[in-house]
Design a protein around this motif. Structure first.
Motif, PDB file in Angstrom:
ATOM      1  N   ALA A 135      49.280  73.279  22.133  1.00 42.68           N
ATOM      2  CA  ALA A 135      49.131  74.337  23.140  1.00 42.68           C
ATOM      3  C   ALA A 135      50.072  75.494  22.842  1.00 42.68           C
ATOM      4  N   GLY A 192      48.838  77.289  19.680  1.00 46.35           N
ATOM      5  CA  GLY A 192      47.588  77.965  19.980  1.00 46.35           C
ATOM      6  C   GLY A 192      47.763  79.153  20.920  1.00 46.35           C
ATOM      7  N   SER A 193      48.764  79.059  21.807  1.00 43.84           N
ATOM      8  CA  SER A 193      48.931  80.107  22.813  1.00 43.84           C
ATOM      9  C   SER A 193      49.599  81.365  22.270  1.00 43.84           C
ATOM     10  N   SER A 215      42.575  74.521  29.375  1.00 40.19           N
ATOM     11  CA  SER A 215      42.388  74.139  27.973  1.00 40.19           C
ATOM     12  C   SER A 215      42.804  72.697  27.768  1.00 40.19           C
ATOM     13  N   VAL A 237      44.189  81.943  25.311  1.00 45.10           N
ATOM     14  CA  VAL A 237      45.548  82.265  25.734  1.00 45.10           C
ATOM     15  C   VAL A 237      46.239  83.061  24.627  1.00 45.10           C
ATOM     16  N   ALA A 296      44.124  79.565  31.987  1.00 43.65           N
ATOM     17  CA  ALA A 296      43.420  79.223  30.748  1.00 43.65           C
ATOM     18  C   ALA A 296      44.165  78.123  30.002  1.00 43.65           C
ATOM     19  N   LEU A 297      45.480  78.177  30.032  1.00 43.09           N
ATOM     20  CA  LEU A 297      46.304  77.156  29.368  1.00 43.09           C
ATOM     21  C   LEU A 297      46.087  75.786  30.014  1.00 43.09           C
ATOM     22  N   VAL A 328      42.771  71.331  22.208  1.00 38.86           N
ATOM     23  CA  VAL A 328      43.759  72.169  22.895  1.00 38.86           C
ATOM     24  C   VAL A 328      44.084  73.380  22.033  1.00 38.86           C
ATOM     25  N   SER A 372      41.043  75.877  21.956  1.00 36.78           N
ATOM     26  CA  SER A 372      40.827  76.568  23.229  1.00 36.78           C
ATOM     27  C   SER A 372      41.938  77.570  23.527  1.00 36.78           C
ATOM     28  N   THR A 373      43.184  77.165  23.287  1.00 37.76           N
ATOM     29  CA  THR A 373      44.284  78.083  23.576  1.00 37.76           C
ATOM     30  C   THR A 373      44.292  79.233  22.576  1.00 37.76           C
ATOM     31  N   ASN A 394      46.188  83.841  31.932  1.00 35.89           N
ATOM     32  CA  ASN A 394      46.667  83.070  30.787  1.00 35.89           C
ATOM     33  C   ASN A 394      47.170  81.686  31.199  1.00 35.89           C
TER      34      ASN A 394
END
Lengths: 177, 159
Positions: free
Chosen positions: B79, B82-83, B147, B119, B143-144, B111, B114-115, B140
């Motif tokens: 996460a 990815g964020s 996700s 995000v 969404a986190l 995860v 998606s992030t 954000n």
């Protein structure tokens, strides 16, 4: 000139860091340059039509029509339209922000704009095909079906969490886009 | 392929617009350029930043952090990585597929994907320019959270 320097400050700092990386580790620097260049080409390939459509949307679609279709009382049509608009897009999410800016300016409902943003990030049609090829159909379809309600929920919650004056301010600053 | 459809649509409508009203068309192009020029500096900076990050975080490095056995720590790392950036799916999916091949877990990869797409910490300033601080941070954060939830369910579906 000074203004230009200020606006591109972030980019220039990034270029300096890139140069620093290259001095420190030539192979890594080259790889980073290659990745940046590929990213840039990918982006530039999709950017012209997006911004042309954005310009046409701004000039040709009157505010009243946009409000009726995606505004406060647009109901299901507004959600569906925002979903479709986002799903037929291309490019990374940050290319969606200027389009969202025009939607704000034209009086679209914030929750619908958030649905548009969500669709742009997650349910873009060409991307789904690409995802299925890379990750398999189960992964793609599972993620899509799970994300559909999520996109709606995020749109609803973002709008509901906004105090009235903050909301008004967003729309006010959108006037200048 | 899809890009061509988008180009066709844009230029078709542009031609139609030009045929209808030249002045308005010129104005539309001016607006298109203004909107583009407005976001260009940040875009260029973000592109280079993503390039540097992707070069440093090789598939091997990432999958050693988010392997199938990495559990919650792996999910948090996925996460977080990815964020940081918003990466287009055309970059994200080949990367994700490579990570899976290198032994990353399905939940962690879901995860991560998606992030990556929803995000964006690096792009927060750009987003705030349009939506303000509050809506941007709320979007954000939500969404986190979602996700992670979607990924956990997806991990049960995809074996």
């Amino acid at each position: 000139m000074k203004n230009l320097l200020k606006r591109y400050r972030f980019f220039l700092v990034m270029l300096l860091i890139l140069a620093g990386v290259a001095v420190f580790d030539t192979a890594l620097g080259l790889k980073a340059t290659q990745m940046s260049w590929d990213n840039l080409l990918d982006l530039m390939a999709v950017v012209p039509p997006i911004f042309i459509l954005l310009g046409l949307l701004d000039v040709w679609v009157p505010r009243e029509v946009m409000i009726r279709l995606t505004g406060e009382n647009s109901g299901f049509i507004g959600v569906a339209l925002s979903f479709l608009l986002g799903s037929f897009a291309a490019g990374p999410l940050y290319a969606a922000f200027p389009v969202a800016g025009i939607m704000l300016k034209k009086g679209s409902k914030l929750s619908n704009i958030m649905v548009f943003i969500g669709a742009w990030s997650t349910t873009k049609i060409p991307l789904l095909l690409f995802e299925a090829t890379a990750m398999g159909w189960t992964f793609m379809l599972g993620r899509l079906i799970l994300n559909l309600p999520v996109i709606l929920i995020i749109g609803f919650l973002v709008e509901k969490s906004m105090p009235k004056q903050d909301l008004a301010q967003i729309y006010q600053s959108a006037e200048s886009f | 392929m899809f890009t061509y459809v988008l180009y066709g649509l844009a230029f078709g409508l542009l031609g139609f617009s030009f045929f209808k009203d030249r002045g308005k068309t010129r104005m539309a192009l001016k607006k298109a350029w203004k909107s583009f020029e407005n976001i260009l500096p940040q875009m260029l900076g973000i592109i280079v930043l993503i390039g540097i990050l992707l070069a440093i975080l090789s598939p091997e490095t990432i999958s050693s952090l988010i392997g199938a056995q990495s559990g919650w720590i792996g999910i948090v790392v996925a996460a977080a990585v990815g964020s940081i950036t918003l990466i287009p799916g055309f970059v994200a999916f080949p990367l994700a597929a490579a990570l899976l091949q290198h032994g990353a877990g399905v939940v962690q990869i879901a995860v991560f994907v998606s992030t990556l797409m929803m995000v964006g910490v690096v792009t927060l300033p750009v987003e705030m320019k349009y939506f303000g601080k509050r809506a941007t941070l709320t979007r954000n954060a939500l969404a986190l959270v979602f996700s992670v939830i979607v990924a956990l369910i997806l991990g049960g579906i995809v074996k």
